[in-house]
Enzyme design. Structure first.
Site, short mmCIF file in Angstrom:
data_model
loop_
_atom_site.label_atom_id
_atom_site.label_comp_id
_atom_site.label_asym_id
_atom_site.label_seq_id
_atom_site.Cartn_x
_atom_site.Cartn_y
_atom_site.Cartn_z
N SER A 267 0.84 -1.19 0.00
CA SER A 267 0.00 0.00 0.00
C SER A 267 0.88 1.24 0.00
O SER A 267 1.69 1.42 -0.91
CB SER A 267 -0.97 -0.04 1.18
OG SER A 267 -1.97 0.95 1.06
N GLU B 164 -8.90 -5.75 -4.58
CA GLU B 164 -8.33 -4.68 -3.75
C GLU B 164 -9.40 -3.78 -3.14
O GLU B 164 -9.42 -3.52 -1.93
CB GLU B 164 -7.40 -3.80 -4.60
CG GLU B 164 -6.16 -4.47 -5.11
CD GLU B 164 -4.98 -4.37 -4.16
OE1 GLU B 164 -5.18 -3.95 -3.01
OE2 GLU B 164 -3.87 -4.72 -4.58
N HIS C 234 -7.63 -5.62 -0.44
CA HIS C 234 -6.41 -4.87 -0.15
C HIS C 234 -5.80 -5.38 1.15
O HIS C 234 -6.48 -5.51 2.17
CB HIS C 234 -6.77 -3.40 -0.02
CG HIS C 234 -5.61 -2.46 0.05
ND1 HIS C 234 -4.73 -2.29 -0.99
CD2 HIS C 234 -5.19 -1.62 1.03
CE1 HIS C 234 -3.83 -1.39 -0.67
NE2 HIS C 234 -4.07 -0.96 0.56
#
Length: 482
Positions: free
Chosen positions: A239, A351, A457
């Protein structure tokens, strides 16, 4: 599963029953796990049959004593830079003060200031520039591959102590996890704080990226004492940590500090804001905090709580300051003007479902009626463009409107940008692409939401690190327009 060279134009992923992790396998494509046996030349850093001796390591700043935990030797809370407090707030990191005697490295140090959130632990300690080293227990192996982990968190939240890399260490690598300045303290740009030529003080903003480089320089100076090879360093992150890894790929200051890179879900913002825009935001921050006059002194005198209360709740982004970053990531990769090392880069199949869930918990439920307006607000596009996107992602194709919006966000914000980065990188360096697609991956951050999270995610992280809670993102991520 294996990582696929991007030149083959193949997308792949992990099956639900995979016994290992997407990125560990990808890392194998970039990192040699072959150790060179042999005793260290330094008695203080050598592994021996005496565990007390093996756990004492001399660094450039002083000697540390770690602790043995199962098959891992842990050295926690080692300073890699001076505390960025007082006059050093919003300054490039300085070397830490040396110490005498043996420093206990058996507990984590404070992590950098941030608010309490689902994805991060509250802190107000600016004395936070520490790292942790994890090495195979009392082994005589030297020159082991090194992996340096940069945590995620919208560059606003997260901490190194959420990530226990024992399973990675078991594969014969030395792992380093780091803290770095976050939020306004890490990424605020203001001409009063640090300037361009004629205004001494260095670049404006990007202090968190400077911290990461300082940690990498610490690794170059010291990792040999822990059995690692400073010439075999893989920088990896997820991330905002993946975005940071990309930033270090294109930063002149990071040249030579790592030999491989792994970017997990970090391509969501390939275009960075110009310095002028970042400094305008900094001026607005200063005015909001009551520091329109005598700005530098006023800002450096503010309580941490005031800074946290006034910073951007969406998260932060690097800026093109002319020193740490001389151009946007997208531009640098396309031009081949980056630190040319092999790269593994990838995303997760679902995600954006994590963010759709966050929206739902905040009261923004996705329905058939508001599907197109949610597309428009998510991607920052007009109603007409949102209608065209909805036609390409019709609700009839998905089990529910939230899952449909998750597909839109995943492709527009993560997957498409990853492909752009893949294609640019592959023109210059060995590049491997992966897609993590374990639809039954555990969701560690949010409760059940009424639709499946899938391979959302950060869902690959439990396959890499041993823990029950990980700080990965802020309450929101900042996304580029499509």
């Amino acid at each position: 599963m294996r990582a696929i060279p991007i030149g083959q134009r193949i997308r792949t992923g992990l099956a639900a029953g995979a016994a290992t992790t997407a990125v560990l396998i990808a890392a194998a494509a970039c990192t040699s796990a072959t150790a060179t046996p042999g005793a260290s030349k330094s008695a203080s850093t050598s592994a021996s049959t005496n565990p007390d001796t093996a756990l004492v390591v001399a660094t450039a700043d002083g000697t540390v004593r770690g602790q043995a935990v199962a098959a891992t030797d842990e050295f926690l809370g080692i300073p890699y830079a001076a505390p960025p407090v007082g006059a050093l707030r919003w300054q490039p990191p300085r070397l830490p003060a040396p110490w005498q005697g043996i420093r206990a490295a058996t507990s984590y140090a404070p992590h950098c200031p941030q608010p309490s959130s689902t994805f991060g632990q509250a802190s107000t300690s600016e004395d936070c520039l520490y790292l942790n080293v994890f090495a195979p227990a009392t082994s005589k192996a030297r020159n082991l591959p090194v992996m340096v982990w940069v945590h995620g968190g919208s560059l606003r939240t997260g901490e190194s102590n959420d990530y226990n890399p024992a399973e990675l260490v078991r594969h014969g690598v030395v792992v380093v996890t780091i803290n770095y300045r976050l939020g306004a303290l890490g990424f605020l740009a203001d001409a009063a704080l640090a300037g361009r030529p004629g205004r001494p003080g260095g670049p404006s903003g990007n202090y968190g990226l400077m911290d990461q480089q300082a940690a990498l320089r610490w690794v170059q100076r010291n990792i040999g004492g822990f059995g690692g090879d400073p010439g075999d360093v893989t920088l990896f992150g997820e991330s905002a940590g993946g975005l940071s890894t990309l930033a270090q790929l294109v930063s002149p200051g990071a040249r030579g500090l790592f030999q491989r890179a792994i970017v997990e879900s970090g391509t969501y913002e390939l275009t960075q804001q110009p310095l002028a825009a970042a400094e305008a935001a900094g001026q607005a921050f200063a005015a909001k905090a009551g520091c329109a006059k005598n700005t530098a002194a006023c800002l450096r005198g503010l309580p941490v709580s005031t800074i946290l209360a006034n910073e951007d709740p969406v998260g932060y982004t690097p800026d093109v300051d002319g020193a740490v970053l001389t151009q946007s990531i997208r531009t640098a990769l396309a031009r081949g003007q980056f630190n040319r090392v092999p790269v593994v880069i990838g995303t997760n199949h679902d995600e954006y479902r994590l963010f759709v869930a966050v929206f739902q918990f905040l009261g923004q439920r996705v329905t058939a009626a508001n599907y197109q307006s949610m597309i428009a607000s998510t991607l920052g596009v007009s109603a007409a463009i949102a209608g065209k996107i909805a036609a390409q992602y019709p609700l009839s194709r998905y089990p529910s409107p939230p899952v449909a919006l998750g597909a839109v966000g995943t492709d527009a914000i993560f997957a498409c940008h990853a492909l752009t980065a893949d294609e640019s990188l592959a023109r210059y360096v060995p590049t491997y692409a992966y897609e993590f697609n374990d639809e039954n991956a555990p969701e560690l951050f949010l409760p059940p939401v009424g639709f499946p999270y899938g391979a959302a995610h950060a869902s690959e992280l439990p396959y890499l690190f041993s823990q029950t809670a990980i700080s990965v993102i802020g309450t929101h991520e900042r996304h580029p327009e499509v």
